[in-house]
Design a protein around this motif. Sequence first.
Motif, PDB file in Angstrom:
ATOM      1  N   ARG B  25       0.771  -1.520   0.221  1.00 54.00           N
ATOM      2  CA  ARG B  25      -0.147  -0.008  -0.053  1.00 54.00           C
ATOM      3  C   ARG B  25       0.776   1.481   0.039  1.00 54.00           C
ATOM      4  O   ARG B  25       1.848   1.306   0.780  1.00 54.00           O
ATOM      5  CB  ARG B  25      -0.953  -0.006   1.424  1.00 54.00           C
ATOM      6  N   PHE B  26       0.718   1.911  -0.429  1.00 50.91           N
ATOM      7  CA  PHE B  26       1.103   3.670  -0.782  1.00 50.91           C
ATOM      8  C   PHE B  26       0.214   4.622   0.479  1.00 50.91           C
ATOM      9  O   PHE B  26      -0.767   5.117  -1.252  1.00 50.91           O
ATOM     10  CB  PHE B  26       1.349   4.090  -1.870  1.00 50.91           C
ATOM     11  N   GLY B  27       0.158   4.911   1.382  1.00 50.57           N
ATOM     12  CA  GLY B  27      -1.099   6.013   2.192  1.00 50.57           C
ATOM     13  C   GLY B  27      -2.560   4.566   1.476  1.00 50.57           C
ATOM     14  O   GLY B  27      -2.248   3.812   1.986  1.00 50.57           O
ATOM     15  N   HIS B  28      -3.015   5.570   0.885  1.00 51.49           N
ATOM     16  CA  HIS B  28      -4.492   4.721   0.812  1.00 51.49           C
ATOM     17  C   HIS B  28      -4.521   4.034  -0.150  1.00 51.49           C
ATOM     18  O   HIS B  28      -5.533   3.147  -0.663  1.00 51.49           O
ATOM     19  CB  HIS B  28      -5.759   5.774   0.404  1.00 51.49           C
ATOM     20  N   ILE B  29      -3.807   4.435  -1.338  1.00 50.40           N
ATOM     21  CA  ILE B  29      -3.500   3.089  -3.130  1.00 50.40           C
ATOM     22  C   ILE B  29      -3.253   2.177  -2.477  1.00 50.40           C
ATOM     23  O   ILE B  29      -1.533   1.590  -2.168  1.00 50.40           O
ATOM     24  CB  ILE B  29      -2.282   3.903  -4.192  1.00 50.40           C
ATOM     25  N   ARG B  30      -4.003   0.768  -3.090  1.00 49.11           N
ATOM     26  CA  ARG B  30      -3.672  -0.600  -3.009  1.00 49.11           C
ATOM     27  C   ARG B  30      -3.248  -0.789  -4.261  1.00 49.11           C
ATOM     28  O   ARG B  30      -3.418  -1.287  -5.086  1.00 49.11           O
ATOM     29  CB  ARG B  30      -4.628  -1.003  -2.606  1.00 49.11           C
ATOM     30  N   ALA B  31      -1.211  -0.613  -4.183  1.00 46.41           N
ATOM     31  CA  ALA B  31      -0.273  -0.896  -5.602  1.00 46.41           C
ATOM     32  C   ALA B  31      -0.941  -2.644  -5.692  1.00 46.41           C
ATOM     33  O   ALA B  31      -0.758  -2.806  -7.236  1.00 46.41           O
ATOM     34  CB  ALA B  31       0.734  -0.707  -5.136  1.00 46.41           C
ATOM     35  N   LEU B  32      -0.702  -2.995  -4.852  1.00 44.99           N
ATOM     36  CA  LEU B  32       0.144  -5.752  -4.840  1.00 44.99           C
ATOM     37  C   LEU B  32      -1.276  -5.908  -3.852  1.00 44.99           C
ATOM     38  O   LEU B  32      -1.436  -4.915  -2.833  1.00 44.99           O
ATOM     39  CB  LEU B  32       1.244  -5.352  -4.118  1.00 44.99           C
ATOM     40  N   GLY B  49       0.580  -6.212 -17.784  1.00 46.39           N
ATOM     41  CA  GLY B  49      -0.382  -4.946 -16.868  1.00 46.39           C
ATOM     42  C   GLY B  49      -0.990  -3.961 -17.763  1.00 46.39           C
ATOM     43  O   GLY B  49       0.544  -3.050 -18.778  1.00 46.39           O
ATOM     44  N   ASP B  50      -1.837  -3.271 -17.021  1.00 45.67           N
ATOM     45  CA  ASP B  50      -1.752  -2.234 -17.529  1.00 45.67           C
ATOM     46  C   ASP B  50      -1.249  -1.146 -17.026  1.00 45.67           C
ATOM     47  O   ASP B  50      -1.070  -1.578 -15.708  1.00 45.67           O
ATOM     48  CB  ASP B  50      -3.531  -2.217 -17.902  1.00 45.67           C
ATOM     49  N   ASN B  51      -1.481   0.183 -17.472  1.00 45.21           N
ATOM     50  CA  ASN B  51      -0.700   1.187 -16.706  1.00 45.21           C
ATOM     51  C   ASN B  51      -1.220   1.427 -15.293  1.00 45.21           C
ATOM     52  O   ASN B  51      -2.218   1.147 -14.595  1.00 45.21           O
ATOM     53  CB  ASN B  51      -0.454   2.890 -16.797  1.00 45.21           C
ATOM     54  N   GLY B  52      -0.596   1.557 -13.838  1.00 44.74           N
ATOM     55  CA  GLY B  52      -1.248   1.019 -12.342  1.00 44.74           C
ATOM     56  C   GLY B  52      -0.807  -0.451 -12.444  1.00 44.74           C
ATOM     57  O   GLY B  52      -1.436  -0.448 -11.031  1.00 44.74           O
ATOM     58  N   ALA B  53      -0.884  -1.148 -12.794  1.00 44.18           N
ATOM     59  CA  ALA B  53      -1.508  -2.718 -12.684  1.00 44.18           C
ATOM     60  C   ALA B  53      -0.599  -2.855 -11.601  1.00 44.18           C
ATOM     61  O   ALA B  53      -1.120  -3.905 -10.383  1.00 44.18           O
ATOM     62  CB  ALA B  53      -1.733  -3.606 -13.366  1.00 44.18           C
ATOM     63  N   GLY B  54       0.960  -2.450 -11.077  1.00 44.24           N
ATOM     64  CA  GLY B  54       1.866  -2.313  -9.676  1.00 44.24           C
ATOM     65  C   GLY B  54       2.869  -3.748 -10.231  1.00 44.24           C
ATOM     66  O   GLY B  54       3.402  -4.510  -9.270  1.00 44.24           O
ATOM     67  N   LYS B  55       3.547  -3.424 -12.180  1.00 50.98           N
ATOM     68  CA  LYS B  55       4.297  -3.924 -12.949  1.00 50.98           C
ATOM     69  C   LYS B  55       5.568  -3.314 -11.421  1.00 50.98           C
ATOM     70  O   LYS B  55       6.505  -4.386 -11.131  1.00 50.98           O
ATOM     71  CB  LYS B  55       4.103  -3.843 -13.657  1.00 50.98           C
ATOM     72  N   SER B  56       5.477  -2.345 -11.727  1.00 54.93           N
ATOM     73  CA  SER B  56       7.125  -2.001 -11.326  1.00 54.93           C
ATOM     74  C   SER B  56       6.842  -2.028  -9.698  1.00 54.93           C
ATOM     75  O   SER B  56       8.091  -2.003  -8.639  1.00 54.93           O
ATOM     76  CB  SER B  56       7.184  -0.175 -11.427  1.00 54.93           C
ATOM     77  N   THR B  57       6.002  -1.576  -8.770  1.00 62.49           N
ATOM     78  CA  THR B  57       5.532  -2.247  -7.405  1.00 62.49           C
ATOM     79  C   THR B  57       6.408  -3.871  -7.395  1.00 62.49           C
ATOM     80  O   THR B  57       7.445  -3.452  -6.410  1.00 62.49           O
ATOM     81  CB  THR B  57       5.050  -1.333  -6.648  1.00 62.49           C
ATOM     82  N   LEU B  58       6.546  -3.920  -7.727  1.00 59.51           N
ATOM     83  CA  LEU B  58       6.214  -5.562  -7.550  1.00 59.51           C
ATOM     84  C   LEU B  58       7.931  -6.429  -8.196  1.00 59.51           C
ATOM     85  O   LEU B  58       8.505  -6.371  -7.335  1.00 59.51           O
ATOM     86  CB  LEU B  58       5.396  -6.782  -8.289  1.00 59.51           C
ATOM     87  N   TYR B  97      15.826  -0.756 -14.494  1.00 63.07           N
ATOM     88  CA  TYR B  97      14.557  -0.093 -13.179  1.00 63.07           C
ATOM     89  C   TYR B  97      13.570   0.258 -14.176  1.00 63.07           C
ATOM     90  O   TYR B  97      14.259   1.090 -15.657  1.00 63.07           O
ATOM     91  CB  TYR B  97      14.769   0.808 -12.271  1.00 63.07           C
ATOM     92  N   GLN B  98      12.990   1.260 -14.632  1.00 62.75           N
ATOM     93  CA  GLN B  98      11.557   1.622 -15.501  1.00 62.75           C
ATOM     94  C   GLN B  98      12.706   3.005 -16.452  1.00 62.75           C
ATOM     95  O   GLN B  98      12.923   3.420 -16.637  1.00 62.75           O
ATOM     96  CB  GLN B  98      10.375   2.032 -15.030  1.00 62.75           C
ATOM     97  N   ASP B  99      12.801   3.622 -14.707  1.00 63.91           N
ATOM     98  CA  ASP B  99      13.381   5.229 -14.599  1.00 63.91           C
ATOM     99  C   ASP B  99      15.014   4.836 -15.097  1.00 63.91           C
ATOM    100  O   ASP B  99      16.032   5.939 -14.636  1.00 63.91           O
ATOM    101  CB  ASP B  99      13.286   6.386 -13.653  1.00 63.91           C
TER     102      ASP B  99
HETATM  103  N1  ADP Z   1       5.799   5.486  -4.721  1.00 65.76           N
HETATM  104  C1  ADP Z   1       4.458   5.768  -4.974  1.00 65.76           C
HETATM  105  N2  ADP Z   1       3.726   6.524  -4.026  1.00 65.76           N
HETATM  106  C2  ADP Z   1       2.302   6.666  -3.849  1.00 65.76           C
HETATM  107  N3  ADP Z   1       1.538   5.421  -5.572  1.00 65.76           N
HETATM  108  C3  ADP Z   1       2.607   4.588  -6.133  1.00 65.76           C
HETATM  109  C4  ADP Z   1       4.101   4.287  -6.106  1.00 65.76           C
HETATM  110  N4  ADP Z   1       4.559   4.296  -6.778  1.00 65.76           N
HETATM  111  C5  ADP Z   1       3.267   3.314  -7.321  1.00 65.76           C
HETATM  112  N5  ADP Z   1       2.515   3.950  -6.646  1.00 65.76           N
HETATM  113  C6  ADP Z   1       0.653   3.538  -7.324  1.00 65.76           C
HETATM  114  O1  ADP Z   1       1.024   2.226  -6.874  1.00 65.76           O
HETATM  115  C7  ADP Z   1      -0.092   1.853  -8.463  1.00 65.76           C
HETATM  116  C8  ADP Z   1       1.193   0.994  -9.120  1.00 65.76           C
HETATM  117  O2  ADP Z   1       1.708   1.448  -9.654  1.00 65.76           O
HETATM  118  P1  ADP Z   1       3.319   0.547 -10.872  1.00 65.76           P
HETATM  119  O3  ADP Z   1       3.832  -0.677  -9.412  1.00 65.76           O
HETATM  120  O4  ADP Z   1       4.266   1.898 -11.319  1.00 65.76           O
HETATM  121  O5  ADP Z   1       2.513   0.151 -11.716  1.00 65.76           O
HETATM  122  P2  ADP Z   1       2.729   0.027 -13.242  1.00 65.76           P
HETATM  123  O6  ADP Z   1       4.603  -0.435 -13.185  1.00 65.76           O
HETATM  124  O7  ADP Z   1       2.353  -1.876 -13.946  1.00 65.76           O
HETATM  125  O8  ADP Z   1       2.542   0.438 -13.858  1.00 65.76           O
HETATM  126  C9  ADP Z   1       0.307   3.164  -9.105  1.00 65.76           C
HETATM  127  O9  ADP Z   1      -1.459   3.088  -8.973  1.00 65.76           O
HETATM  128  C10 ADP Z   1       1.039   4.229  -8.839  1.00 65.76           C
HETATM  129  O10 ADP Z   1       0.365   5.462  -8.492  1.00 65.76           O
END
Ligand code: ADP
Lengths: 346, 265
Positions: B25-32, B49-58, B97-99
């Motif tokens: 979770r990032f605050g209220h966002i459930r990223a995974l 996965g679509d944009n925002g699916a959580g791929k980078s976070t995983l 990394y993506q960046d």
């Molecule tokens: N550091 C962060 N702080 C807050 N929200 C984040 C952060 N990193 C990712 N998110 C949120 O988590 C979700 C998944 O992001 P991300 O893993 O980058 O997706 P993807 O790589 O699949 O496009 C998105 O809603 C994104 O906005």
Amino acid sequence: MNGLTLDPPAAGPGPLGRALRSTPVAMALVVAVLILGFGALSPNWAFLRTSNLSTITLNVSVTMLLAVGITMILAAGELDLSIGANVVLSSVVGAKVLVALSGTPDEVRAAQYPDLALGVAAGIGAAVATGAAFGAVNGLLVTRLRVNSFIVTLGTMGIGTGTALVLTNGSNVPYVPRLLQTEFGVVRLFGVIPYPMIVVLAISGVMLYVLRHTRFGLYTLAIGSSREAAERAGIRTLPHVFRLFVLMGALAGVAAFLDLTRFATTNVGGHQTTALAAIAAVVIGGTSLFGGRATIAGSMVASLIPVILATGLVILGVQAFWQLIAVGMILIAAVAIDQRRRERLK
Amino acid sequence: MRQIERLAEMPEAGPAIEAVGIEKRFGHIRALDGASLAVRSGEVLALIGDNGAGKSTLTKIICGALAPDGGELRFWGRPTAVASIRHAQDLGVETVYQDLALAPDLSVAENMFLGREPLMRRLGGLVPALDRRAMRARAAEALAGVGISLGSVDRTVRELSGGQRQAIAVARAVMWARSAILMDEPTAALGTRQTAIVYDTIRSAADRGLAVVVISHDIPKMLSLADRIAILRQGRTVAQERAADLTLAQVVTLMLGGNGREEAA
Ligand SMILES: Nc1ncnc2c1ncn2[C@@H]1O[C@H](COP(=O)(O)OP(=O)(O)O)[C@@H](O)[C@H]1O
Ligand SMILES: [Mg+2]
């Protein structure tokens, strides 16, 4: 351009052209031109006399040492505006310890210092420790509170100056032994190189090596270039930044003691433009204000410019205060050039 | 490290990397919210996965850049809490990394060795120094190894194009990886020809026995390149199948929603 092929180095400038483009070399040329120019303009080439050049070296030593430290701080993308205040506070603490341990109150009042060696050793330790502690406070505030170092050190600049004034009631620490000055502070090796400058050159040489050839130096530049990239490379950036501020503080402590030996007194009202002079020298010397690119040699050479200007103007019969105006303008120009360079490379 | 290499040679020990029910979770966002994947040594897994699916976070959780809020990571079947990027590196896991995570003011060689620079000793072993010659030579070799011809590894990254930077990040990961490579959209800045080179690199890394996780939006290519496909939707793994068992239409449906699971099965 082919994405996967790095171009072979362009058949660009030769060794001479490249040397001229390097900021330290360019700055050295500027310094040489200034020295020769003032020499030609001064009556009987008085400016070029060994005694005058030697005095310039002495006058520049503290600024140069601080500029070397600031180079490391800027390399990491941070800033330290509190170094002048740190020098004042560290010299006050160093002087108090030195005087207190050199003899009894009655003895020192009569300019008798039976335990001078002990006093000097403790005074050096106290000055450097105070400087390092000051730097540690900066470092903790920057890394723990995550407050921008510009603001943190703007705050501690006031706090440090205030503390020094509180400790001394606003007057200089009395009974600092003159011997510091006559045996070290104004003494010159071979009659030319002032002792304090030897200390500064030795420390600068070590720092030059550290920045260029060690992991510590590379990590400093990496943090200044991209904190994210440094962290992803496994570098623990916050402890590193903390150490940099402690290092800067310790160097300010050394500068404080050198100041004490030079004037045989503290200077509680002084060093108000010291941070400006050091930061200006560093940026003029070719270190980026935005971090990631730094040159200690450039800072050392550029730190000569304000002192040469001031001395030269005095010899020409112009008010030395013009030097402050000139340095301020050069600083702004240097930052503008740095910014251009970054934008062009984007 | 040696122990890990031995483990990597024992496929019966389990997948090189396994993520099970990861939550973040990032605050209220459930990223995974229940993300899972498994990749074996010598295998390419495409994470789609679509944009925002959580791929980078995983990816960042697996490589130690982020700490998960729940779930379990296993390396060769062994539950492991990855404490830091260093820890993942010690497990032999490297990341693009993506960046990209390159320092623009450092040279190509410095970037490729950052955090793991070879040292030498000067003045009779008293003074440590960066072994820049070794860094240059090995960086040039690694870049050539992934098909990058090269003028100088002394140029700063700031001087390079987006494609060149991406190539450096890929070469760096390939150079250091001992058991697995995670690549987060490694071809995003690349042209067609360069993309093909990176895909070749991915395949040959797997052929050398590395486990490869690659994130890409080029689904047709992933269906042919990858051995298996994991599909992430809104932070949850909705399918993990052999690439040969999936069609493009099924992947798109799974990725975007609908009753995709039944279709894929
Ligand atoms: N550091 C962060 N702080 C807050 N929200 C984040 C952060 N990193 C990712 N998110 C949120 O988590 C979700 C998944 O992001 P991300 O893993 O980058 O997706 P993807 O790589 O699949 O496009 C998105 O809603 C994104 O906005
Ligand atoms: Mg992403």
